[in-house]
Enzyme design. Structure first.
Site, PDB file in Angstrom:
ATOM      1  N   SER A  23       0.828  -1.221   0.000  1.00 40.71           N
ATOM      2  CA  SER A  23       0.000   0.000   0.000  1.00 40.71           C
ATOM      3  C   SER A  23       0.857   1.263   0.000  1.00 40.71           C
ATOM      4  O   SER A  23       0.339   2.371   0.096  1.00 40.71           O
ATOM      5  CB  SER A  23      -0.924   0.000   1.231  1.00 40.71           C
ATOM      6  N   ASN A 110      -2.078  -2.351  13.172  1.00 41.60           N
ATOM      7  CA  ASN A 110      -3.532  -2.143  13.117  1.00 41.60           C
ATOM      8  C   ASN A 110      -3.965  -0.869  13.834  1.00 41.60           C
ATOM      9  O   ASN A 110      -4.764  -0.091  13.305  1.00 41.60           O
ATOM     10  CB  ASN A 110      -4.259  -3.353  13.711  1.00 41.60           C
ATOM     11  N   THR A 155     -39.445  27.914  -9.923  1.00 37.99           N
ATOM     12  CA  THR A 155     -39.762  26.572  -9.426  1.00 37.99           C
ATOM     13  C   THR A 155     -40.078  25.773 -10.681  1.00 37.99           C
ATOM     14  O   THR A 155     -40.615  26.337 -11.653  1.00 37.99           O
ATOM     15  CB  THR A 155     -40.979  26.563  -8.472  1.00 37.99           C
ATOM     16  N   HIS A 156     -39.705  24.508 -10.691  1.00 37.33           N
ATOM     17  CA  HIS A 156     -39.840  23.658 -11.885  1.00 37.33           C
ATOM     18  C   HIS A 156     -39.092  24.258 -13.080  1.00 37.33           C
ATOM     19  O   HIS A 156     -39.456  24.008 -14.232  1.00 37.33           O
ATOM     20  CB  HIS A 156     -41.309  23.439 -12.283  1.00 37.33           C
ATOM     21  N   ASN A 285     -16.718  28.268 -22.840  1.00 36.68           N
ATOM     22  CA  ASN A 285     -17.361  27.162 -22.125  1.00 36.68           C
ATOM     23  C   ASN A 285     -17.103  27.201 -20.613  1.00 36.68           C
ATOM     24  O   ASN A 285     -15.983  27.453 -20.189  1.00 36.68           O
ATOM     25  CB  ASN A 285     -16.852  25.821 -22.672  1.00 36.68           C
ATOM     26  N   GLU A 290     -18.638  22.666 -15.012  1.00 39.42           N
ATOM     27  CA  GLU A 290     -19.004  21.328 -15.501  1.00 39.42           C
ATOM     28  C   GLU A 290     -18.161  20.248 -14.821  1.00 39.42           C
ATOM     29  O   GLU A 290     -18.659  19.175 -14.473  1.00 39.42           O
ATOM     30  CB  GLU A 290     -18.817  21.255 -17.021  1.00 39.42           C
ATOM     31  N   TYR A 317      -9.381  -6.227  12.633  1.00 41.10           N
ATOM     32  CA  TYR A 317      -8.764  -5.772  11.389  1.00 41.10           C
ATOM     33  C   TYR A 317      -8.834  -6.860  10.310  1.00 41.10           C
ATOM     34  O   TYR A 317      -8.630  -8.041  10.575  1.00 41.10           O
ATOM     35  CB  TYR A 317      -7.297  -5.381  11.619  1.00 41.10           C
ATOM     36  N   GLN A 322      -7.475  -1.952   4.090  1.00 40.14           N
ATOM     37  CA  GLN A 322      -6.459  -1.171   3.386  1.00 40.14           C
ATOM     38  C   GLN A 322      -7.103  -0.389   2.232  1.00 40.14           C
ATOM     39  O   GLN A 322      -6.556   0.602   1.764  1.00 40.14           O
ATOM     40  CB  GLN A 322      -5.368  -2.126   2.868  1.00 40.14           C
ATOM     41  N   LYS A 325      -8.289   3.797   2.094  1.00 40.16           N
ATOM     42  CA  LYS A 325      -7.532   5.037   1.914  1.00 40.16           C
ATOM     43  C   LYS A 325      -7.706   5.738   0.583  1.00 40.16           C
ATOM     44  O   LYS A 325      -7.970   6.946   0.536  1.00 40.16           O
ATOM     45  CB  LYS A 325      -6.050   4.764   2.178  1.00 40.16           C
TER      46      LYS A 325
HETATM   47  N1  ARG Z   1      -1.190  -1.276   5.025  1.00 37.74           N
HETATM   48  C1  ARG Z   1      -2.101  -1.691   6.015  1.00 37.74           C
HETATM   49  C2  ARG Z   1      -3.412  -0.911   5.858  1.00 37.74           C
HETATM   50  O1  ARG Z   1      -3.403   0.050   5.204  1.00 37.74           O
HETATM   51  C3  ARG Z   1      -1.559  -1.433   7.377  1.00 37.74           C
HETATM   52  C4  ARG Z   1      -2.079  -2.365   8.436  1.00 37.74           C
HETATM   53  C5  ARG Z   1      -1.531  -3.709   8.219  1.00 37.74           C
HETATM   54  N2  ARG Z   1      -1.904  -4.626   9.254  1.00 37.74           N
HETATM   55  C6  ARG Z   1      -1.783  -5.902   9.104  1.00 37.74           C
HETATM   56  N3  ARG Z   1      -2.151  -6.643  10.098  1.00 37.74           N
HETATM   57  N4  ARG Z   1      -1.419  -6.443   7.992  1.00 37.74           N
HETATM   58  O2  ARG Z   1      -4.410  -1.266   6.377  1.00 37.74           O
END
Ligand code: ARG
Length: 456
Positions: A23, A110, A155-156, A285, A290, A317, A322, A325
């Site tokens: 990640s 975690n 309105t409308h 434009n 837009e 967890y 992951q 994000k």
């Molecule tokens: N890269 C992981 C995430 O974004 C971090 C946590 C990883 N934890 C684990 N037990 N593998 O969630």
């Protein structure tokens, strides 16, 4: 790159699986939060005697140096690492040796990642709120400028009653103010520290979670360790709050696009916020509006994506998390861009008040006031409504508007019509009489502006 979790296995993973699992390409943007969180953690370990004071100081120093080096560009984040947490720990150990390996005592990735996201999004909320405040200010200033510019209210999408452009703009200021309040409400629930929940069950070490929470500016701690590491409600909440901001900006965009069309010609956008066509030389434009309208879709998509990711997850967890994000990061990036562009677009737009007034003059938008006139002369509203409707129908047939009829003609409809009628149904009067709280009169718009300013 060796794995921080090599032990039971030697940590080698199929190359494709390793890339799939990594990640770091998207969580590296949390490096500041990760390092700051680790510094607080090291300080707590030292303060509680879990590591020595000297070790804590060495860790804090080392972390500060890593932060400085990333900031000044002398240390590049290694994308071969699994995630930002591994990168920082491995870099720290490379610099400090065995002491670096003590940082992860009484902690798990975690609770670490849960902490990082909260801290990252807390900063984002502050940034977005600042931009939102600026935009509300710009909208309010525009409203002040055009507080007596009469335009048709719809309105409308049918001409309904005369309002001022200032009143119309202030409607958006009110929506955006609610958005601002929602963000600050979201921040309250987000600003609770998960660090110290560890992997899922807490820890046997004598930690002080309040110490860390306070050091990192949190208002409290998550009271259940399973919840602490599993909770992504704040991502959903923020995604929903930003979806509402985008929905408001999108409605505003839609109007800006309509108003700047040849058909309406109510406003002229600055050249700075429009584009031309590669083939049609006459085009100007409203691309920015837009795009804001278009980008609303991806923000909604991010929200739905996250809700769907979370819906079937058992505690605590799971790696699925992951996936929290990229969506929320994109949502924050998108809304910040939209708010920034929008502010400039609003500040520089000019209203074509003549065209607004002309449009307000057609379409019988003073018909309600005609009926109200008769009511004030003693006629029941429904009767007055019906008679006024008949007058409108006759006018349409003869190609005239209500102000074009003579008093004699009005008297043929009803004897209670007097010469004061014409002032009563003039657009200026229609607007200036609407002094009810929140109405379109200039004094009411001024009150609204004052209210918004007091809230900013
Ligand atoms: N890269 C992981 C995430 O974004 C971090 C946590 C990883 N934890 C684990 N037990 N593998 O969630």
């Amino acid at each position: 790159m060796s794995k921080i979790w090599a032990g039971r296995t030697d940590g080698t993973v199929n190359k494709l699986a390793d890339d799939f699992n990594s990640s770091i390409t998207f969580d590296s943007r949390m490096y500041r939060q990760d390092i700051t969180g680790s510094m607080a953690h090291a300080a707590m370990l030292g303060a509680m005697g879990i590591i020595t004071k000297a070790e804590a100081d060495a860790l804090i120093d080392g972390l500060q140096n890593i932060l400085d080096d990333i900031d000044n560009g002398s240390l590049a984040i290694d994308v071969n690492c699994e995630d930002i947490h591994s990168f920082v720990e491995q870099e720290l150990t490379a610099r400090l040796g065995d002491v670096g390996k003590k940082l992860h005592t009484a902690r798990s990735r975690n609770d670490q990642v849960a902490l990082d996201i909260r801290m990252y999004l807390r900063d984002e909320i502050d940034e977005i709120s600042k931009l939102l405040r600026k935009l509300i200010g710009a909208v309010t200033d525009k409203a002040q400028e055009y507080k007596s510019a009469i335009m048709p209210g719809y309105t409308h999408l049918q001409r309904a009653q005369p309002i001022t452009f200032g009143h119309h703009l202030m409607a958006y200021a009110m929506m955006l103010l609610r958005d601002l309040e929602r963000l600050s409400d979201c921040r309250k629930r987000l600003n609770i520290s998960p660090i110290g929940c560890c992997a899922l069950a807490g820890t046997t070490y004598n930690t002080d979670r309040y110490f860390e929470a306070e050091k990192l500016g949190f208002d409290g701690i998550c009271m259940n360790s399973l919840d602490g590491v599993s909770d992504r409600d704040f991502c959903v909440e923020l995604g929903a709050d930003i979806s509402l901001i985008m929905m408001h900006l999108s409605r505003f965009s839609e109007e800006i696009i309509l108003w700047s069309s040849w058909e309406f010609k109510f406003i002229e956008l600055s050249d700075d916020y429009t584009t031309g066509s590669s083939i049609m030389p006459q085009k100007k434009n409203p691309d920015m509006a837009e795009l804001v309208r278009g980008k609303t879709g991806r923000v909604y998509g991010n929200l739905l994506g996250l809700l769907t990711t979370l819906k079937g997850l058992p505690l605590a967890y799971n790696k699925d998390m992951q996936e929290d994000k990229e969506g929320i990061f994109d949502t924050c990036d998108t809304v910040k861009m939209c708010l920034g562009v929008f502010e400039g677009m609003i500040t520089t737009l000019k209203a074509n008040t003549d065209n607004m007034l002309k449009a307000a003059g057609g379409g019988f938008i003073n018909a309600t006031d005609l009926a109200d006139y008769l009511v004030k002369k003693g006629m029941p509203f429904r009767t007055a409504y019906k008679l006024s409707g008949g007058i409108v129908a006759d006018c349409i047939k003869s190609g005239r508007v209500l102000c074009d009829l003579t008093l004699e003609e009005y008297k043929n409809y009803d004897n209670s019509f007097e010469a004061d009628l014409f002032d009563e149904i003039s657009l200026e009067t229609c607007v200036s009489k609407r002094i009810s709280e929140g109405g379109t009169s200039v004094s009411s718009v001024e009150k609204q502006i004052k209210y918004i300013k007091s809230k900013l």
